[in-house]
Design an enzyme around this catalytic site. Structure first.
Site: not given
Lengths: 404, 266
Positions: B60, B49
């Site tokens: 995040d 990924e």
């Protein structure tokens, strides 16, 4: 061109996905946030129709925030500029010193209703942070305020208020260290704590429900203004309503009751900071903090850095509701530079007793530009939405003095 | 290419282990270095990924923010990412590549143009963090038409009713967020609770490949080995940060870490 619906509150003109005019808003958020914001939407829709809750809100607005804010004519400024009559809706007279008081108080009330014990919010100029801290203290909630480190140092008086009220001020040191980063960090905090924390987004931005709560709360300003206008003029005269735009929460509150009027009757003018002006500089639509909106970006789509002397305006995006008002042609947007805002402050404070903060100083600047071109029968109303004490240091640095 | 994600899970299943999925940020810390890292770890990976860095990432944690910041500082652009994916797929054509990012980057590029470009360079799947169900219906459909797997996310806050709908519209892989958190914080929930959530999803549709991510580290990975796949992201990004700070080579350090992770699940 997008058409506004008549007799439908502006905040309710969205589709089932939260989009206004098929273009602005939406719910661009992590899956983790979906359920909490759905719960919050349901709660809010219930509360805004609940007479007991409305009574409670009005009680707080009246007794905790001090009730109706004044509306008066600025005789000296009007004479000096020699054009339109200039009136001031002095929202800064509220306990809490800015329109954010409404929004912070409502969020604390909703948090209480939701049964959550923690409340988190972002702030730029510190007006929302301060008011949220005070409301949280009043309602016995634990409060965290996220604020960029640049803003912490330039808006120190408000930071002191927050801490004195018992809130934890979380410094955000990433990116430009201003409001945009504070909002991001606050949303991250919510993603991690949405099971026990209510998110109070500081302006009419974010996923659908957050901007709805915000604009619903600040609309108190125009409810009062409408009554005050009728009392003063016997009717709603031909008006221009001038308001500064950062995220756009005060303007939405100031304009809410007048959206359905023809724009030749009630014109809505928004004033952005020159280098943080997505609405008046034809920025593209971008996704920021959960919603599609006019937003400054670079060519790659990264969110652009902005500049404004005013911490409250130093933000690249704008409320999706302002996107709607712009594209429907209902409001028009312009901007003012730091210098113009400072000059406006200088003139206003020389002639009048009000002491606007840097944010409304931008709106005053547009008023000063416009008034001489208009007739005596024209009425200009400026929302003086924040008190200047928080910018005392900046005014002294820039102008050499702060008036008594 | 079409079934490379499914194949990766099949291979892992045959070996009686979860698929190992890495997450790194494309361009961290430079374009070439990020490709070198990926090339080097790919022998221990089932699926790679790559994150598309964005400067307002609302989901995040610190580690991935740091990686994204480095990548952006070094000037990575979306077109560079496509070129790097092409280079990666040229040498490792059967290794599935998933791009993960925030919708703004795609929206700015144009949905159709973005998906077409993904197909052209060999992207196998897409994760768009802030394009959740049902708002992602059209986008997911467009992915499917172009043989790209759109990975739906399920969080601990997702209700069972919603879960069923999400699974129904999902493609070959589903991403389960381990706990209520941003990426990279310590696991907030017990392993038992995470596995319980995982089983709820699997029970609804046993044939779907469900991977668990967020907060998985060297310490926790072996306890979750009953899952179809496990994503390690922040722990790798952290290792890159540490390597750069200590003036060591991130390629060797990250490779060692991924090898260790792999050893814990075989």
């Amino acid at each position: 061109m997008i058409k506004l619906k008549k007799k439908t509150p502006l905040i309710d003109q969205h589709d089932k996905f939260g989009f206004y005019g098929n273009k602005f808003g939406g719910n661009y958020c992590a899956e983790t946030m979906r359920k909490p914001i759905e719960d919050l939407s349901r709660l809010f829709e219930k509360l805004r129709r609940d007479r007991k809750f409305l009574k409670k809100r009005d009680h707080y607005f009246k007794h905790y925030l001090g009730g109706e804010t004044p509306f008066f004519k600025l005789e000296n400024l009007t004479r000096h500029l020699g054009g339109a009559q200039i009136w001031c809706k002095d929202v800064s007279a509220i306990n809490g010193d800015a329109h954010k008081a409404y929004h912070a108080t409502v969020n604390a009330l909703i948090c209480k209703e939701s049964g959550k014990r923690y409340i988190a919010g972002d702030t730029g100029a510190g007006m929302f942070g301060k008011n949220l801290a005070m409301a949280a203290k009043k309602m016995n909630l634990k409060c965290k305020i996220f604020m960029g480190t640049k803003d912490i140092s330039r808006q120190a008086p408000n930071v002191k208020f927050m801490r004195d009220a018992g809130a934890e001020v979380v410094p955000v040191d990433s990116g430009s260290k201003t409001l945009v980063d504070a909002v991001s960090e606050c949303m991250r905090h919510y993603v991690s704590n949405c099971d026990n924390t209510h998110l109070a987004v500081g302006s009419a931005i974010g996923c659908n429900i957050f901007l709805k709560i915000c604009a619903w709360s600040t609309s108190q300003i125009s409810r009062e203004l409408k009554k005050q206008l009728i009392k003063e003029f016997g009717e709603i005269p031909k008006l221009k309503l001038i308001n500064v735009i950062g995220g756009g929460s005060s303007a939405l509150g100031f304009w809410n009751e007048f959206i359905d009027f023809d724009k030749k009757h009630v014109e809505l003018i928004g004033v952005e900071a020159k280098y943080a002006a997505p609405l008046s500089t034809n920025a593209k639509v971008a996704i920021l903090h959960g919603a599609a909106q006019y937003c400054l970006t670079d060519k790659e789509g990264q969110i652009a850095e902005t500049h404004s002397l005013s911490a409250g305006l130093d933000y690249p995006g704008s409320s999706p509701l302002h996107g709607l008002l712009k594209d429907s042609g209902r409001a028009r947007y312009t901007n003012a530079s730091d210098k113009e805002a400072l000059a406006a402050f200088k003139l206003i404070t020389k002639l009048e007793d009000i002491r606007p903060s840097l944010e409304p100083a931008h709106a005053w600047s547009e008023c000063i530009r416009l008034a001489p071109k208009l007739k005596k029968s024209d009425v200009l109303v400026v929302n003086n939405c924040g008190k200047g004490y928080k910018d005392k240091k900046i005014y002294i640095e820039q102008l050499g003095y702060y008036p008594k | 290419m079409k079934n490379s994600i499914n194949n990766a899970f099949k291979v892992a299943k045959k070996e009686n282990r979860p698929a190992l999925i890495s997450y790194t940020v494309c361009g961290d810390n430079t374009k070439d270095k990020s490709l070198q890292i990926l090339n080097s770890i790919s022998k221990d990976l089932d699926i790679a990924e790559w994150g598309i860095p964005h400067n307002c990432p609302t989901a995040d944690g610190k580690d991935i923010q740091n990686s994204s910041y480095r990548a952006l500082q070094n000037g990575i652009r979306l077109n560079d990412i496509f070129k790097l994916v092409k280079r990666f797929k040229k040498t490792k054509p059967s290794k599935p590549m998933i791009l993960m990012g925030y919708y703004q980057m795609i929206f700015n590029y144009g949905d159709k143009k973005f998906i077409r470009k993904c197909k052209e360079v060999g992207v196998d799947g897409l994760i768009v963090v802030d394009l959740s169900f049902p708002d992602n219906k059209n986008f997911a459909e467009l992915c499917k038409k172009n043989s790209i797997c759109f990975v739906q996310l399920i969080a601990p806050t997702t209700t069972v009713k919603r879960m069923k709908e999400i699974i129904k519209s999902s493609h070959e892989m589903i991403y389960m967020i381990s706990s209520i958190s941003t990426t990279g914080s310590a696991l907030k929930y017990s392993i038992k609770r995470i596995i319980k959530n995982y089983n709820v999803i699997k029970k609804i549709k046993p044939s779907k490949n469900v991977v668990i991510g967020f907060g998985i580290t060297e310490k926790t990975i072996s306890n979750l080995r009953s899952a179809d796949g496990l994503v390690v992201g922040s722990a790798i990004c952290r290792e890159i940060t540490r390597s750069l700070k200590d003036r060591q080579n991130p390629v060797t350090n990250v490779s060692k870490l991924v090898r260790k992770l792999k050893n814990k699940i075989i």
